[in-house]
Enzyme design. Structure first.
Site, short mmCIF file in Angstrom:
data_model
loop_
_atom_site.label_atom_id
_atom_site.label_comp_id
_atom_site.label_asym_id
_atom_site.label_seq_id
_atom_site.Cartn_x
_atom_site.Cartn_y
_atom_site.Cartn_z
N ASP A 31 0.83 -1.20 0.00
CA ASP A 31 0.00 0.00 0.00
C ASP A 31 0.87 1.26 0.00
OD1 ASP A 31 -2.36 1.42 0.00
OD2 ASP A 31 -2.67 1.27 2.16
N HIS A 63 2.33 3.58 -9.13
CA HIS A 63 2.10 2.15 -9.38
C HIS A 63 3.28 1.55 -10.14
CE1 HIS A 63 -1.79 2.46 -7.63
NE2 HIS A 63 -2.35 3.12 -8.62
N LEU A 118 10.80 -20.74 -4.30
CA LEU A 118 9.84 -19.83 -3.66
C LEU A 118 8.52 -19.94 -4.42
CD1 LEU A 118 9.13 -17.19 -1.91
CD2 LEU A 118 9.82 -15.91 -3.92
#
Ligand code: IPE
Ligand code: IPE
Ligand code: MG
Length: 243
Positions: A22, A39, A133
């Site tokens: 965020d 962004h 991962l």
């Protein structure tokens, strides 16, 4: 090799970290830039988070990329976010694959555009055998919708005589969530200073440690990750028992 301050105690690295990314908008606003610029920088921070987890030995990383509520944003911003996602997958898939990253997506795919749906399926197939991962991208994800969907799914099976209501256990319920096969997060990080979960992994985070960082997502880097892991390592997890 990580610089000394980025080193974490081996052995107690959280197996699964989930991040609410965020603060892109505020990052841009502070620089008098359009939100899209925030962004874009946020997508670069994703790279750092992923590589940081690979080098720290974290096995699962979930990133909240777009919530089921984010459709309420202006259509231009939704387009920017979807465009960046497209770009991210196209540009990063090869490198993710080479680094042993398995990519998975959680959330409702039905509202995504056909090309994005194809891209994410392709990414999941291409990286499906990797084991270093698992990167889980939450896209058009919301916990309430996920839980209701699971309940509906089980109710259908009950109606069809496939499941006895007495057999509905926590485990069975978990297996109907998007996160079946994925262990619950040990650590949930939210950047930007906001202190809420915004409909993210509500069931799965029942016993997660929560860390709220003041850093805005585009400024998140390997040392932010290492700092959060160190704080996690200093916590005592009791799971309701006593020590
Ligand atoms: C996070 O940054 C990105 C998404 C929610 C997709 P925001 O766009 O929410 O940034 P702020 O909260 O307005 O600063
Ligand atoms: C949560 O951030 C969603 C993602 C990070 C994808 P928001 O910025 O949408 O959350 P609220 O609206 O501040 O709760
Ligand atoms: Mg926000």
């Amino acid at each position: 090799m990580l610089p000394a301050q980025n080193q974490t105690e081996p052995g107690r690295v959280p197996g699964h970290i989930a991040i609410i990314m965020d603060g892109n908008g505020r990052w841009a606003k502070r620089r008098m830039l359009p939100r899209a610029a925030g962004h874009r920088r946020g997508a670069e921070a994703v790279r750092k988070a992923v590589m940081g987890c690979v080098s720290q030995g974290v096995k699962f990383l979930t990133l909240y990329a777009f919530s089921s509520e984010n459709w309420k944003r202006p259509p231009e911003e939704v387009d920017d976010l979807m465009g960046l996602l497209r770009l991210y997958i196209r540009q990063e898939l090869q490198e993710l694959d080479e680094n042993g990253v398995r990519v998975r997506f959680i959330g409702d795919r039905s509202r995504l555009s056909d090309d994005i749906r194809r891209l994410i399926e392709e990414a999941e197939i291409k990286t499906g055998a990797n084991a270093k991962l698992t990167l889980i991208i939450a896209l058009n994800y919301g916990s309430h919708a996920e839980i209701v969907r699971a309940a509906r799914d089980i109710a259908r099976d009950v109606k069809a005589g496939l499941v006895d209501p007495d057999d509905i256990t926590e485990d069975l319920f978990s297996q109907r969530l998007y996160t079946e096969e994925i262990p619950d997060p040990d650590l949930v990080i939210r950047t930007s200073g906001e202190k809420r979960l915004s409909n993210f992994l509500l069931w799965q985070s029942a016993y997660a440690e929560l860390i709220f960082l003041d850093v805005l997502w585009p400024d998140f880097d390997e040392s932010s990750l290492a700092g959060a892991i160190q704080e996690y390592q200093a916590r005592e997890r009791r799971f309701g028992a006593r020590t």
